[in-house]
Write a protein that holds these residues in place. Structure first.
Motif, PDB file in Angstrom:
ATOM      1  N   GLN A   1       0.594  -7.418   4.656  1.00 29.69           N
ATOM      2  CA  GLN A   1      -0.308  -6.570   3.886  1.00 29.69           C
ATOM      3  C   GLN A   1      -1.599  -6.322   4.681  1.00 29.69           C
ATOM      4  O   GLN A   1      -2.119  -7.219   5.320  1.00 29.69           O
ATOM      5  CB  GLN A   1      -0.608  -7.284   2.578  1.00 29.69           C
ATOM      6  N   VAL A   2      -2.064  -5.080   4.647  1.00 26.78           N
ATOM      7  CA  VAL A   2      -3.322  -4.778   5.323  1.00 26.78           C
ATOM      8  C   VAL A   2      -4.480  -5.053   4.367  1.00 26.78           C
ATOM      9  O   VAL A   2      -4.593  -4.411   3.335  1.00 26.78           O
ATOM     10  CB  VAL A   2      -3.355  -3.310   5.777  1.00 26.78           C
ATOM     11  N   SER A   3      -5.341  -6.002   4.724  1.00 25.21           N
ATOM     12  CA  SER A   3      -6.461  -6.347   3.846  1.00 25.21           C
ATOM     13  C   SER A   3      -7.784  -6.136   4.586  1.00 25.21           C
ATOM     14  O   SER A   3      -8.847  -6.437   4.078  1.00 25.21           O
ATOM     15  CB  SER A   3      -6.337  -7.799   3.380  1.00 25.21           C
ATOM     16  N   ASP A   4      -7.675  -5.595   5.803  1.00 25.39           N
ATOM     17  CA  ASP A   4      -8.880  -5.317   6.586  1.00 25.39           C
ATOM     18  C   ASP A   4      -9.549  -4.089   5.993  1.00 25.39           C
ATOM     19  O   ASP A   4      -8.973  -2.988   5.991  1.00 25.39           O
ATOM     20  CB  ASP A   4      -8.439  -5.065   8.042  1.00 25.39           C
ATOM     21  N   SER A   5     -10.786  -4.252   5.460  1.00 24.51           N
ATOM     22  CA  SER A   5     -11.386  -3.135   4.724  1.00 24.51           C
ATOM     23  C   SER A   5     -11.653  -1.940   5.630  1.00 24.51           C
ATOM     24  O   SER A   5     -11.547  -0.800   5.208  1.00 24.51           O
ATOM     25  CB  SER A   5     -12.635  -3.577   3.984  1.00 24.51           C
TER      26      SER A   5
ATOM     27  N   GLY B   1       3.177   1.045   2.564  1.00 26.41           N
ATOM     28  CA  GLY B   1       3.262   0.025   1.534  1.00 26.41           C
ATOM     29  C   GLY B   1       2.514  -1.249   1.852  1.00 26.41           C
ATOM     30  O   GLY B   1       2.514  -2.173   1.050  1.00 26.41           O
ATOM     31  N   LYS B   2       1.906  -1.296   3.005  1.00 25.45           N
ATOM     32  CA  LYS B   2       1.324  -2.564   3.427  1.00 25.45           C
ATOM     33  C   LYS B   2      -0.116  -2.786   2.973  1.00 25.45           C
ATOM     34  O   LYS B   2      -0.611  -3.897   3.039  1.00 25.45           O
ATOM     35  CB  LYS B   2       1.411  -2.681   4.949  1.00 25.45           C
ATOM     36  N   ALA B   3      -0.790  -1.709   2.586  1.00 25.59           N
ATOM     37  CA  ALA B   3      -2.188  -1.867   2.196  1.00 25.59           C
ATOM     38  C   ALA B   3      -2.304  -2.676   0.923  1.00 25.59           C
ATOM     39  O   ALA B   3      -1.462  -2.555   0.031  1.00 25.59           O
ATOM     40  CB  ALA B   3      -2.818  -0.496   1.983  1.00 25.59           C
ATOM     41  N   ASN B   4      -3.318  -3.515   0.887  1.00 30.50           N
ATOM     42  CA  ASN B   4      -3.555  -4.319  -0.297  1.00 30.50           C
ATOM     43  C   ASN B   4      -3.986  -3.390  -1.436  1.00 30.50           C
ATOM     44  O   ASN B   4      -5.039  -2.747  -1.358  1.00 30.50           O
ATOM     45  CB  ASN B   4      -4.663  -5.320   0.017  1.00 30.50           C
ATOM     46  N   PRO B   5      -3.179  -3.271  -2.485  1.00 34.40           N
ATOM     47  CA  PRO B   5      -3.423  -2.271  -3.534  1.00 34.40           C
ATOM     48  C   PRO B   5      -4.788  -2.427  -4.202  1.00 34.40           C
ATOM     49  O   PRO B   5      -5.435  -1.429  -4.493  1.00 34.40           O
ATOM     50  CB  PRO B   5      -2.301  -2.512  -4.525  1.00 34.40           C
TER      51      PRO B   5
ATOM     52  N   GLN C   1      -7.551  -3.528  -2.935  1.00 34.61           N
ATOM     53  CA  GLN C   1      -8.602  -3.016  -2.056  1.00 34.61           C
ATOM     54  C   GLN C   1      -8.574  -1.498  -1.998  1.00 34.61           C
ATOM     55  O   GLN C   1      -9.609  -0.839  -1.986  1.00 34.61           O
ATOM     56  CB  GLN C   1      -8.434  -3.591  -0.647  1.00 34.61           C
ATOM     57  N   VAL C   2      -7.349  -0.940  -1.972  1.00 34.61           N
ATOM     58  CA  VAL C   2      -7.223   0.522  -1.939  1.00 34.61           C
ATOM     59  C   VAL C   2      -7.913   1.103  -3.164  1.00 34.61           C
ATOM     60  O   VAL C   2      -8.710   2.049  -3.059  1.00 34.61           O
ATOM     61  CB  VAL C   2      -5.725   0.924  -1.906  1.00 34.61           C
ATOM     62  N   ASN C   3      -7.627   0.538  -4.307  1.00 35.94           N
ATOM     63  CA  ASN C   3      -8.222   0.988  -5.557  1.00 35.94           C
ATOM     64  C   ASN C   3      -9.754   1.004  -5.468  1.00 35.94           C
ATOM     65  O   ASN C   3     -10.396   1.978  -5.810  1.00 35.94           O
ATOM     66  CB  ASN C   3      -7.813   0.059  -6.690  1.00 35.94           C
ATOM     67  N   GLU C   4     -10.239  -0.106  -4.997  1.00 39.21           N
ATOM     68  CA  GLU C   4     -11.686  -0.289  -4.973  1.00 39.21           C
ATOM     69  C   GLU C   4     -12.379   0.712  -4.035  1.00 39.21           C
ATOM     70  O   GLU C   4     -13.350   1.380  -4.405  1.00 39.21           O
ATOM     71  CB  GLU C   4     -11.965  -1.732  -4.534  1.00 39.21           C
ATOM     72  N   ILE C   5     -11.806   0.815  -2.829  1.00 45.23           N
ATOM     73  CA  ILE C   5     -12.425   1.681  -1.819  1.00 45.23           C
ATOM     74  C   ILE C   5     -12.310   3.152  -2.222  1.00 45.23           C
ATOM     75  O   ILE C   5     -13.260   3.935  -2.132  1.00 45.23           O
ATOM     76  CB  ILE C   5     -11.799   1.414  -0.434  1.00 45.23           C
ATOM     77  N   LEU C   6     -11.128   3.517  -2.731  1.00 41.15           N
ATOM     78  CA  LEU C   6     -10.902   4.893  -3.143  1.00 41.15           C
ATOM     79  C   LEU C   6     -11.879   5.291  -4.249  1.00 41.15           C
ATOM     80  O   LEU C   6     -12.477   6.377  -4.222  1.00 41.15           O
ATOM     81  CB  LEU C   6      -9.453   5.061  -3.617  1.00 41.15           C
ATOM     82  N   GLN C   7     -12.041   4.370  -5.185  1.00 37.56           N
ATOM     83  CA  GLN C   7     -12.935   4.633  -6.314  1.00 37.56           C
ATOM     84  C   GLN C   7     -14.369   4.899  -5.814  1.00 37.56           C
ATOM     85  O   GLN C   7     -15.023   5.860  -6.226  1.00 37.56           O
ATOM     86  CB  GLN C   7     -12.914   3.434  -7.271  1.00 37.56           C
ATOM     87  N   LYS C   8     -14.774   4.028  -4.883  1.00 41.74           N
ATOM     88  CA  LYS C   8     -16.124   4.153  -4.331  1.00 41.74           C
ATOM     89  C   LYS C   8     -16.329   5.509  -3.675  1.00 41.74           C
ATOM     90  O   LYS C   8     -17.324   6.204  -3.915  1.00 41.74           O
ATOM     91  CB  LYS C   8     -16.356   3.041  -3.285  1.00 41.74           C
ATOM     92  N   ARG C   9     -15.352   5.891  -2.828  1.00 41.75           N
ATOM     93  CA  ARG C   9     -15.442   7.168  -2.111  1.00 41.75           C
ATOM     94  C   ARG C   9     -15.514   8.341  -3.081  1.00 41.75           C
ATOM     95  O   ARG C   9     -16.331   9.251  -2.935  1.00 41.75           O
ATOM     96  CB  ARG C   9     -14.196   7.347  -1.232  1.00 41.75           C
ATOM     97  N   LEU C  10     -14.652   8.343  -4.085  1.00 44.78           N
ATOM     98  CA  LEU C  10     -14.589   9.463  -5.020  1.00 44.78           C
ATOM     99  C   LEU C  10     -15.869   9.538  -5.838  1.00 44.78           C
ATOM    100  O   LEU C  10     -16.379  10.633  -6.123  1.00 44.78           O
ATOM    101  CB  LEU C  10     -13.374   9.317  -5.945  1.00 44.78           C
TER     102      LEU C  10
END
Lengths: 484, 484
Positions: free
Chosen positions: B414-418, B465-469, B471-480
């Motif tokens: 899983q990719v967890s590197d922000s 499929g490797k990204a930590n879901p 973290q994806v949620n969190e970062i995506l939310q921030k960007r949007l």
């Protein structure tokens, strides 16, 4: 040497006066020469016997001899003997050679005794005159045309004719004691469970017990010493120490309490027979025993109970003779049913078929309670009679058979008359008690048997009583006129 | 009319003794025909049965496991009938005094309900041999290897009311005997066979209808199918004005129908009577207590423990305790991963699916309990996503290595590197301007959430499929949020 008892032969062998090979050769020659008259053997095992005899002589030379080492004897043809034909007196097993020894056969082999052959018998031990054998009737050495009794008629005739000093036998309802009585021998049926039934072709499993036919009690003790004992292969054999039966033969009889069942001296017994038996019992009084009349109140039910239980067990025991794996098989069976029907119809004789039918009927739905279960109840009553009696006496005495040896053909047309031959012997089988018959008198120049019934495992006391009697009487020394 | 089905089962369980119930011959499966048939199994003349204590012990174990009365005295009877693969002409069984008396088991049904099924009794008996009708040109071959194999026949009360209950009961019996280790329970090899007694009656009627017996059904599935087809047949028959006959029927799985084998008129009279070759089996309380003390944890107790110890509910625990091996597997995974719920989910989900698909038993499962535990740990510690875990599991099933090796080899970490995830998010936002606009323009919160999830999906896809879901949620939310 043929006039000697087993004990005397053992002494002669021990003293080096003869060898087993010489004894065995003589025995085989005498069987060859004379057995045509008695038909007491179904199979003679010449080669095998001589081999055993030489091995026995070798054992003696090596200092490994016991009391039976080198002694020739006969096995009733109901004991399975490894690679030696074992017919049980039946066409069914005319060509059957078992791949194993009965425990009794193995023990006698191990003791170095020499089996010279297999003695004739009633087919599957069903008969009281040795007339049901597929291999022909046996003639009693006490007179041409007389039956030797049965079912161990061949064993008895062979010993009475002095072809062998001893023979094994089996007793389901009197098959050792009645021939002993009719042939003037000592016949011993031990307690049920004393001798292993493994390898003995079963007639009625809860009644069958192996034993001996000998000239006297001393020889019976020697045989029993070897034959008795627990066998893990027979679940009904009893794990109980085997005493030295020879050691107590000479014990004093004073104080011995003897019971005479009044039921055994009824109309079933002729006055002459009764008198002989009473005379014999009088000898015991002279030896210090006390005698009293006792009662076995259910005696009259014994024959009826026996002729339900024994055929019932036999009907199942004989099912294995189906022509599938060994034994007689009919020609060209059309299907399985035909194979069973014809193989069994051809392989079994009339008396065997009669008992299979009687037994099958007694076990059938609707009759089981009225016959089988009722007979078992009677059996318990008879056991109780004996238990009560033995609280008062040490030994029970009476006649062995209702009459001395009878003519061949006399009773073959009427099975019931034949069944009544065992009227005095059957009860001890039902109770599982040890019993023996010893020569106790003569009627019309024919031997009369004195029956001795003991308490469970009291063979030593019985043999002791028989031996002491034989020291002061000579009935057991009477020689059959047609013996050789 | 409403019909009620009444079912009783007779289950024959082959006991896992080393040797046969009445002889010393081996019970191992698959030997050359007749290589494991001793003189006793062949019912040679004079042979006697000797009871195998192991079979008695196993019967007592079973009796205790179903809370039954253990008979202190049980008796073997002879069941008489002729058949080519029944060498003695009788089967030794226990008709009148079985070793195990009344007991009961409870079963869980698919609707969540629980039913208690009574056991009428269980008795010891010997198996017959096998008749082989092929390859003998119009004749039959007999293989007696199986003859004398110990069986425990477990007879239920007529307590079951549906095919489902019958199958559940059979599964329960199977679980109990395999837990106890008294049988391998292998139905395909005949170690467990089932006769089904089936009748129908109008709902509300208390008297039983006439039953038919379906013989020798040899799988759980067939029991259900055979009963259903028989019930259908009986109802149709009665509704058409006919009557059910008391008869024995066979189930033909290919046609999914039962057909008549023999009717009552041809039923045998088995003439049961106590086998005089065997003593009654006497058992004392010490013997029973010792066996009770040695009993393993049984399915019901284990299920209860899984509920309390692992926090599962009864429905989850039920399937896990169906076999000892499966239960052991579960406990090992639960222990290793520290997450019993995940362990149960994996076992009853992916593992069960692959085992069914490949017809593999848990004992032969290629995924070790340790591997599965490790896999669950890797999801827990974020090494891989739950989604990719399935991919790892399939690789484990295919034997591609340990979980860590597979994750490494297939690059599934899983990719967890922000930083990496931020880059991915930015790329996706840049590539999907339309979706972003769509999201930003949405007023309804619920709909907006959906559109957000679609963008998350795009990011996951871009990461294979490797990204930590999370973290994806969190970062995506921030960007949007910054765009909005």
């Amino acid at each position: 040497m043929h006039t000697s008892t087993l004990s005397e032969l053992a002494q002669a062998l021990e003293a080096g006066e003869t060898t087993s090979e010489a004894l065995t050769r003589e025995t085989l020659e005498r069987i060859q020469a004379h057995d045509g008259r008695y038909n007491s053997f179904i199979t003679v095992a010449e080669e095998r016997a001589l081999e055993q005899a030489r091995a026995a002589d070798q054992a003696r030379a090596d200092g490994r001899a016991g009391p039976l080492t080198g002694i020739p004897f006969a096995h009733k043809d109901i004991f399975c003997t490894e690679d030696l034909r074992t017919t049980c007196g039946s066409r069914m097993l005319e060509n059957f050679a078992p791949p194993y020894n009965a425990t009794v056969a193995q023990k006698l082999d191990d003791a170095g005794a020499v089996c010279v052959g297999k003695a004739n018998m009633d087919e599957f031990a069903m008969g009281s005159s040795n007339e049901t054998s597929y291999f022909g009737p046996v003639t009693n050495p006490w007179g041409d045309g007389l039956v030797p009794g049965g079912s161990s008629g061949g064993s008895a005739a062979a010993v009475a004719a002095r072809l062998v000093p001893a023979a094994t036998a089996t007793d389901t309802g009197g098959s050792i004691r009645q021939p002993a009585a009719l042939c003037g021998l000592t016949g011993l049926k031990p307690t049920y469970g004393r001798i292993s039934r493994y390898g003995i072709i079963a007639f009625a499993s809860s009644l069958d017990q192996a034993g001996t036919l000998t000239r006297d009690a001393r020889d019976a003790a020697l045989m029993l010493n070897t034959m008795a004992g627990f066998d893990p292969r027979d679940s009904t054999s009893l794990d109980r120490e085997v005493p030295d039966y020879s050691a107590s033969l000479e014990n004093d009889l004073s104080g011995l309490r003897i019971g005479l069942p009044k039921e055994y001296f009824s109309d079933d017994l002729s006055p002459e027979m009764a008198e002989q038996v009473r005379n014999a019992v009088r000898e015991y009084e002279k030896l210090g025993a006390t005698v009293k009349e006792i009662s076995l109140p259910h005696s009259h039910l014994a024959v009826a109970a026996y002729y339900v239980i024994a055929p019932a067990e036999a009907s199942a025991n004989l099912s294995r003779f189906d022509g599938v794996r060994y034994g007689h098989r009919c020609e060209n069976p059309q299907d399985l049913n035909d194979l069973y029907l014809r193989s069994r119809s051809e392989g079994f004789g009339e008396e065997v078929k009669r008992r299979i039918l009687v037994g099958t009927y007694a076990l059938s739905a609707g009759f089981f309670d009225a016959y089988y279960l009722k007979a078992q109840k009677v059996r318990r009553l008879i056991q109780q009679d004996f238990t009560d009696a033995f609280s008062e006496v040490d030994l029970i005495m009476g006649p062995t058979s209702p009459s001395p040896a009878f003519a061949q053909g006399d009773k073959t047309d009427d099975p019931i008359t034949m069944y009544l031959e065992d009227i005095f012997t059957i009860a001890s089988n039902l109770a599982g008690l040890p019993a023996m018959s010893i020569p106790g008198g003569m009627v019309n120049n024919l031997p009369v048997g004195l029956q001795i019934i003991g308490n469970y495992f009291d063979e030593a006391r019985m043999l002791n009583a028989a031996h002491r009697f034989q020291k002061v009487t000579d009935w057991h020394e009477k020689v059959a006129p047609n013996s050789v | 009319m409403q019909w009620e089905t009444v079912i009783g089962l007779e289950v024959h369980v082959q006991l896992a003794t080393q040797s046969k119930i009445f002889s010393g011959a081996s019970t191992a499966f698959g030997a050359e025909p007749n290589a494991q048939a001793s003189a006793i199994d062949l019912a040679m003349p004079g042979m006697l049965p000797v009871l195998n204590e192991g079979a008695v012990r196993m019967a007592v174990q079973f009796g205790l496991a179903v809370n039954a009365n253990i008979a202190h005295r049980s008796v073997f009877d002879r069941k008489n009938y002729f058949y080519a693969d029944l060498p003695k002409g009788y089967q030794i069984s226990q008709m009148y005094h079985p070793i195990v008396g009344k007991g009961e088991v409870s079963v869980n049904l698919s609707d969540g309900s629980e039913r208690t099924i009574g056991i009428e009794h269980a008795h010891l008996e010997e198996d017959a041999g096998k008749s082989l009708h092929e390859d003998f040109q119009g004749q039959s071959g007999i293989d007696l290897n199986r003859a004398g194999t110990p069986l425990l026949e477990i007879v239920s009360e007529p307590d079951m009311r549906s095919a489902e209950e019958a199958a559940a009961y059979l599964r329960k019996i199977h679980a109990i005997v395999t837990y106890l280790g008294i049988s391998d329970g292998d139905m395909s090899q005949g170690s467990m066979r089932c006769d089904c007694n089936v009748s129908v009656r109008p709902k509300g009627q208390t008297a039983f209808g006439t039953r038919s017996e379906i013989k020798n059904v040899n799988s759980f599935r067939f029991v259900e199918k055979a009963i259903n087809s028989e019930v259908e047949r009986q109802i149709e028959l009665i509704e058409d004005g006919g009557q059910v006959e008391q008869e024995t029927r066979l189930y033909d799985a290919d046609r999914d129908e039962t057909r008549s084998m023999r009717t009552k008129e041809f039923a045998n009279d088995y003439r049961y009577f106590p086998d005089p070759d065997l003593l009654p089996v006497e058992i004392d309380d010490d013997y029973i207590d010792t066996i009770r003390d040695g009993l393993p944890e049984l399915p019901d107790a284990k299920q209860a423990r899984f509920v309390t110890e692992y926090g599962l509910n009864a429905d989850e625990a039920g399937p896990l305790v169906q076999s000892q091996a499966l239960a052991d597997y579960f406990e090992q995974v639960a222990g290793g991963s520290g997450d019993a719920r995940q362990a149960a989910n994996w076992i009853m989900g992916e593992l069960a699916r692959l085992m069914n698909q490949n017809e593999v038993a848990i004992q032969d499962c290629p995924v070790s309990a340790d591997s599965l535990a490790t896999l669950i740990l890797r999801v827990q510690d974020g090494t891989i996503s739950g989604k990719l875990a399935k991919q790892v599991f399939e690789a484990l099933w295919n034997g591609d290595g340990s979980p860590d090796e597979i994750i490494e080899k297939q690059g599934l970490k899983q990719v967890s590197d922000s930083g990496e995830i931020e880059a991915l998010v930015d790329q996706v936002l840049a590539d999907n301007q339309a979706m972003v606009d769509d999201y930003l323009g949405e007023e309804v919160a619920k709909k907006q959430k959906k559109k957000f999830n679609a963008l998350v999906g795009q990011v996951m896809k871009a990461s294979q499929g490797k990204a930590n879901p999370a973290q994806v949620n969190e970062i995506l939310q921030k960007r949007l949020d910054t765009k909005g």
